[in-house]
Design a protein around this motif. Structure first.
Motif, PDB file in Angstrom:
ATOM      1  N   PHE A 252       0.639  -1.308   0.035  1.00 12.97           N
ATOM      2  CA  PHE A 252       0.037   0.093  -0.143  1.00 12.97           C
ATOM      3  C   PHE A 252       0.840   1.287  -0.091  1.00 12.97           C
ATOM      4  N   VAL A 253       1.945   1.297   0.796  1.00 10.44           N
ATOM      5  CA  VAL A 253       2.726   2.462   0.871  1.00 10.44           C
ATOM      6  C   VAL A 253       3.644   2.877  -0.664  1.00 10.44           C
ATOM      7  N   GLY A 254       4.126   1.612  -0.930  1.00  8.95           N
ATOM      8  CA  GLY A 254       4.675   1.789  -2.297  1.00  8.95           C
ATOM      9  C   GLY A 254       3.536   2.046  -3.550  1.00  8.95           C
ATOM     10  N   ALA A 255       2.587   1.516  -3.536  1.00 11.93           N
ATOM     11  CA  ALA A 255       1.736   1.844  -4.669  1.00 11.93           C
ATOM     12  C   ALA A 255       0.989   3.117  -4.445  1.00 11.93           C
ATOM     13  N   PHE A 256       0.436   3.508  -3.411  1.00 17.10           N
ATOM     14  CA  PHE A 256      -0.225   4.751  -3.161  1.00 17.10           C
ATOM     15  C   PHE A 256       0.564   5.831  -2.617  1.00 17.10           C
TER      16      PHE A 256
END
Length: 283
Positions: A252-256
């Motif tokens: 989630f942190v990487g993608a968003f």
């Protein structure tokens, strides 16, 4: 489960800090060296650790020496991986490294290969392949997979070293502190040599960044240990929650948070990674 949640958050925080290091104009070698000063100090203060027990067990000498080299090396490779491959791929590669520990357990440590363990190994291999696949750049090109693959292998080797040290009878905290101290000395020798050769002058910015990195790094370890202490009868639950939590939060942190582009096959790899962790945990 509060301790595990905090461990997950600080584990991903380490990846985020490494992602931001270049933007902050930080010399990563100096930051890693400072990180080990902070981590070793906190290990003594909060875990009341001394390296003596690890030193007394002569069987620990070889794995400790290897750890002293691997720990700073893997930090540098983590930094390279989050820059080139992203947080998602790096965190999945790091967590799936437990696959190598499983292989080592039956190859060198006398464990028995079962059907469920074989399934976990197959799922882990498929997950690594899917997560590292980069369709937009021609598939598994060298630049896309080399750094996270090094993270995968490096963390697996570190886990195996800790298992060997545990077999020799050294407590975890003692082994952790001893390995931190070895890594710290090697890192600072490198920092001072680079500074003397005028390749990279020591800066307050890099050292300050290293303090944050060391605090996050140690907090991840501390809360993971506290999680096991709080749930002494459910080590598998703690283990699985930690690894799955890092994979999910990292995704989630990487993608968003950092807009890392992931294809459908990469997301499928994340799902496979979660499944592989679950299978290897009950194995």
């Amino acid at each position: 489960m509060t301790y595990i949640l905090l461990a997950v958050v600080f584990s991903v925080a380490v990846s985020v800090l490494l992602k931001l290091a270049r933007r902050a104009n930080v010399d990563i070698v100096q930051a890693v060296a400072t990180n080990y000063v902070v981590a070793a100090s906190l290990c003594v203060w909060l875990l009341h650790a001394t390296p003596q027990a690890a030193i007394d067990a002569k069987a620990t000498y070889a794995p400790l020496a290897i750890l002293g080299i691997l720990l700073p090396a893997i930090f540098l490779m983590l930094a390279r991986s989050v820059r080139s491959a992203g947080i998602v791929r790096t965190d999945v590669a790091q967590r799936l490294s437990l696959f190598l520990s499983l292989v080592a357990a039956f190859a060198f440590l006398g464990d028995t290969l079962t059907g469920i363990k074989s399934l976990g190994i197959v799922l882990a291999l498929l997950a690594v392949f899917c997560v590292l696949w980069r369709k937009e750049r021609g598939g598994m090109e060298r630049g896309g997979w080399l750094a996270p693959l090094s993270v995968f292998v490096g963390f697996g080797a570190i886990d195996i070293c800790f298992k060997l040290i545990a077999q020799a009878g050294a407590p975890f905290a003692s082994a952790l502190l001893a390995s931190f101290l070895i890594a710290m000395v090697l890192c600072w020798v490198t920092v001072l040599v680079r500074a003397a050769m005028r390749q990279a002058p020591v800066t307050a910015r890099s050292m300050g960044f290293g303090v944050l990195l060391g605090a996050a790094n140690f907090a991840n370890i501390l809360f993971y240990v506290r999680g096991h202490q709080a749930l002494p009868k459910d080590p598998s639950l703690v283990f699985a929650s930690m690894n799955v939590g890092v994979v999910v939060l990292g995704a989630f942190v990487g993608a968003f948070g950092f807009k890392e582009r992931l294809a459908a096959v990469n997301w499928f790899g994340v799902v496979l990674a979660i499944g592989a962790i679950g299978v290897m945990t009950i194995a």
